[in-house]
Design a protein around this motif. Sequence first.
Motif, mmCIF file in Angstrom:
data_model
loop_
_atom_site.group_PDB
_atom_site.id
_atom_site.type_symbol
_atom_site.label_atom_id
_atom_site.label_comp_id
_atom_site.label_asym_id
_atom_site.label_seq_id
_atom_site.Cartn_x
_atom_site.Cartn_y
_atom_site.Cartn_z
ATOM 1 N N GLU A 131 0.806 -1.149 -0.135
ATOM 2 C CA GLU A 131 0.036 -0.066 -0.013
ATOM 3 C C GLU A 131 0.826 1.202 0.133
ATOM 4 O O GLU A 131 1.750 1.504 0.793
ATOM 5 N N ILE A 169 1.894 -7.216 4.709
ATOM 6 C CA ILE A 169 0.404 -7.326 4.461
ATOM 7 C C ILE A 169 0.167 -7.778 3.159
ATOM 8 O O ILE A 169 -0.863 -8.816 2.872
ATOM 9 N N ALA A 170 0.751 -7.346 2.163
ATOM 10 C CA ALA A 170 0.263 -7.767 0.749
ATOM 11 C C ALA A 170 0.738 -9.114 0.618
ATOM 12 O O ALA A 170 -0.073 -9.691 -0.224
ATOM 13 N N GLU A 171 2.028 -9.492 1.025
ATOM 14 C CA GLU A 171 2.254 -10.941 0.909
ATOM 15 C C GLU A 171 1.403 -11.913 1.424
ATOM 16 O O GLU A 171 1.080 -12.903 1.344
ATOM 17 N N ARG A 172 0.797 -11.410 2.972
ATOM 18 C CA ARG A 172 -0.062 -12.267 3.751
ATOM 19 C C ARG A 172 -1.207 -12.496 2.728
ATOM 20 O O ARG A 172 -1.882 -13.529 3.201
ATOM 21 N N ARG A 173 -1.712 -11.649 1.965
ATOM 22 C CA ARG A 173 -2.820 -11.950 0.941
ATOM 23 C C ARG A 173 -2.630 -13.186 0.221
ATOM 24 O O ARG A 173 -3.620 -14.056 -0.261
ATOM 25 N N LEU A 174 -1.247 -13.494 -0.162
ATOM 26 C CA LEU A 174 -1.048 -14.596 -0.878
ATOM 27 C C LEU A 174 -0.930 -15.771 -0.190
ATOM 28 O O LEU A 174 -1.149 -16.828 -0.528
ATOM 29 N N SER A 177 -3.046 -15.571 6.836
ATOM 30 C CA SER A 177 -2.894 -14.677 7.735
ATOM 31 C C SER A 177 -2.005 -15.280 8.965
ATOM 32 O O SER A 177 -1.250 -14.696 10.113
ATOM 33 N N LYS A 180 1.483 -13.704 9.870
ATOM 34 C CA LYS A 180 1.444 -12.176 10.642
ATOM 35 C C LYS A 180 2.312 -12.427 11.585
ATOM 36 O O LYS A 180 2.048 -13.083 12.759
ATOM 37 N N ASP A 294 -5.464 -21.221 9.419
ATOM 38 C CA ASP A 294 -5.060 -19.952 9.043
ATOM 39 C C ASP A 294 -5.364 -18.757 9.841
ATOM 40 O O ASP A 294 -5.767 -17.558 9.688
#
Length: 765
Positions: A131, A169-174, A177, A180, A294
């Motif tokens: 972001e 954060i963007a990597e966790r979308r792939l 969770s 984190k 997850d």
Amino acid sequence: MSNKPWQALGKGPGIIIIDAAHAVEQRLLEDWLQDCLSSEGLDECDAVRIVIPIARTPEKLDATPLLAALESGDDTCVLPIRVVWHCSLDEKSIRPRARDLLFGNPRRPGPWRARRMLAQNPERAECIAGEPATLGALRERLRQRSGSETDPMRLADFIAAQAGLALDIAERRLQGSRYKVPRRVAVNILNSARFKEALNALNAETGKSVPQLRHEAEGIMRELIARPAPFWLDVMAQLNHLIMSLGYDSNVVIDREGLERIRQLTREYPAALLWTHKTHVDAFAVNSMLFDNDFPNPHILGGVNMAFAGLGFLARRAGAIFIRRSFRDDPLYKLVLRHYIGYLMEKRFPLSWAFEGTRSRVGKLMPPRYGLLKYVMESAHATDARNLHIIPIAINYDLIGDVRDYAVEQAGATKQPESLRWFIGYLRGLRQPMGQIYFDFGEPVILPEVPDVADERELQRVAFRVGLEVNRVTPITLPSLLSMVLLGSAPRALTADELRAELQALTQWAQARRIRITRHALTEDDAQMDALTDKMVLNGLLTRYDDGPERVYAIAADNHGVAGYYRNTIAHFFVIKSIAELALMRMAFRKLEGSEAFWVEAERLRDLFKFEFFYAPRDEFRLQIRQELNQYREDWETALDEKGGAAVVLGQFVPLVAHSVMLPYIEAYRIVADVLARQEAGAALDEKDAIAQSLAYGKQAYLQRRISSEASIGKLLFQNGYKLMANFNLTGSGEADLAARRLELAQEFRTLQRRVERIRAQALP
């Protein structure tokens, strides 16, 4: 966003932070950026490109390359980009392999391994963008956190860290969770305005200079702060699965609705997950269940005694926080711990630990200790955390490998200290079929404003509410129900038909009261029931005799203490009913009439066993009694006014449970009371001697069949019995009527034991 990062930059000035650990990653990202430009019909973009290897060394960022770019205006857009390396294209093969420990983390490959991965499977590399934010917004964000203007180097360091956070954060979308994890925790705490103020206050209190305190705090942080990383979370998950699969079915039973509820709560509020502690498998099981679903990785709090070689190294890198056993005289350690926990709560990283004091060697939930709960509530209070959610988790097992050790300890043996050698031996002991693991989630205890815990009553109130919720959601398992029924009939064995009839009556009773029951305990499924009873026979808990005209079951001769553990895990469900039965039996035996006599006896029994069970407040306790008796006869209080009414009401109680539930506590208390009564007139008896004498006398009483089972012999049972005697002022010395009062109480427990025996005679077929 990741497909068209230039849309965030617009036509104004920009800074592109390229998170590349080596030339292979940098080339990938540069090519990706050029493709993005071409897709937009652009040849160039007014943006400075700066390479900083954030993911490779997130705790030691070198943000110097950013300094020159910070002279840009506040409207300059900062956009971070990174390469995500997928472990495998096969979702079933994402677990780390042994060679990864030698060749490195496949999620962060070196240049040689990266080239090889690209040559074999170029799809495993994916470019992403985090972001974006403007320089002005980042400057203001840092100003609010530090409380003052900062130098350019501090700003550059902060921007690099924020870029890393956006990319995570963007990597966790792939990737999920579950990955984190907090970054740069020590740096963020040390630079926070609140921590600086706390150091200044400690400087005034101790006389140590602030630089000296800061230096010592850094050392404490290196010891205390966990360093979780995705690769090590994968390794720990592999270990968790391995340990659980040694004895338990791979498919755990989860309250799915409850899990999704707490998932949402931990996103929105600071949260602490408190789980019941029954075995050393607990922590591995909780982590495994959360990882597989997850769930954001929780930070598990534990004692430093578990940080032995090997396991300590791995656990710290998977989020474990090992706390010193004692630090009362170290105010700086307290300060660092308080701010560390407060930081994790503020950033919405859930905390997790075993409900202290509840790793009962007798099965039932014990009065908790308040160490970790106190630290967390102190931290929340000091950092002004709001709406702290303390979430109870009940972990239950069909069978537990540790229970034999517990039974031996309760008989007087010394607990073996934890070590690597002990841990390896423990794992070997898990290699036996032990059924399934069950996870259930209670309603959270919510603290809108966390109170000051200087008053221990606040801690007690919170812990009591957690304990009630844990008990409420604990399911009845088949081993616990079988143990309860067969101990209630001991030494007599029951035929298969008799046993099934008892189980059916108890499960129907529980279902009518909406008590959770595992599917194995439901007697409609003969195959599942037979499979689990076979495991209990192999485990040595049950003995089965097939050579007579009928198959019969009994608790194995040397395993009454083990069976007592399982029975005690569900005893709390039946306490209200048991108290009602005992009160009615007293009225029937003494030919008493009137509901007042019933309530006096019920209240007396409640107080006799107040160290054993979590009771609701007195008014609610009476309501629970009324609700139970109303199930059998709504006009029961009126019936007690009639001659013989108590016997009539008790005759409608099917099934009867007091003999199965309360007998071990009554017999154990009788032993302690007898030991006290045998002391020389007026002599004091301390707890240690009382327990030692009770263990010896208990074995004698069992051999003489003055008590029904070895399940009534145990240190914790005797300890609680001693607490009751001390509460009655019977353990001291010097009082003229002390000997007579001791003898009177011993006789009272003998009378209560005979009353239970009458209930048993009425209950057994």
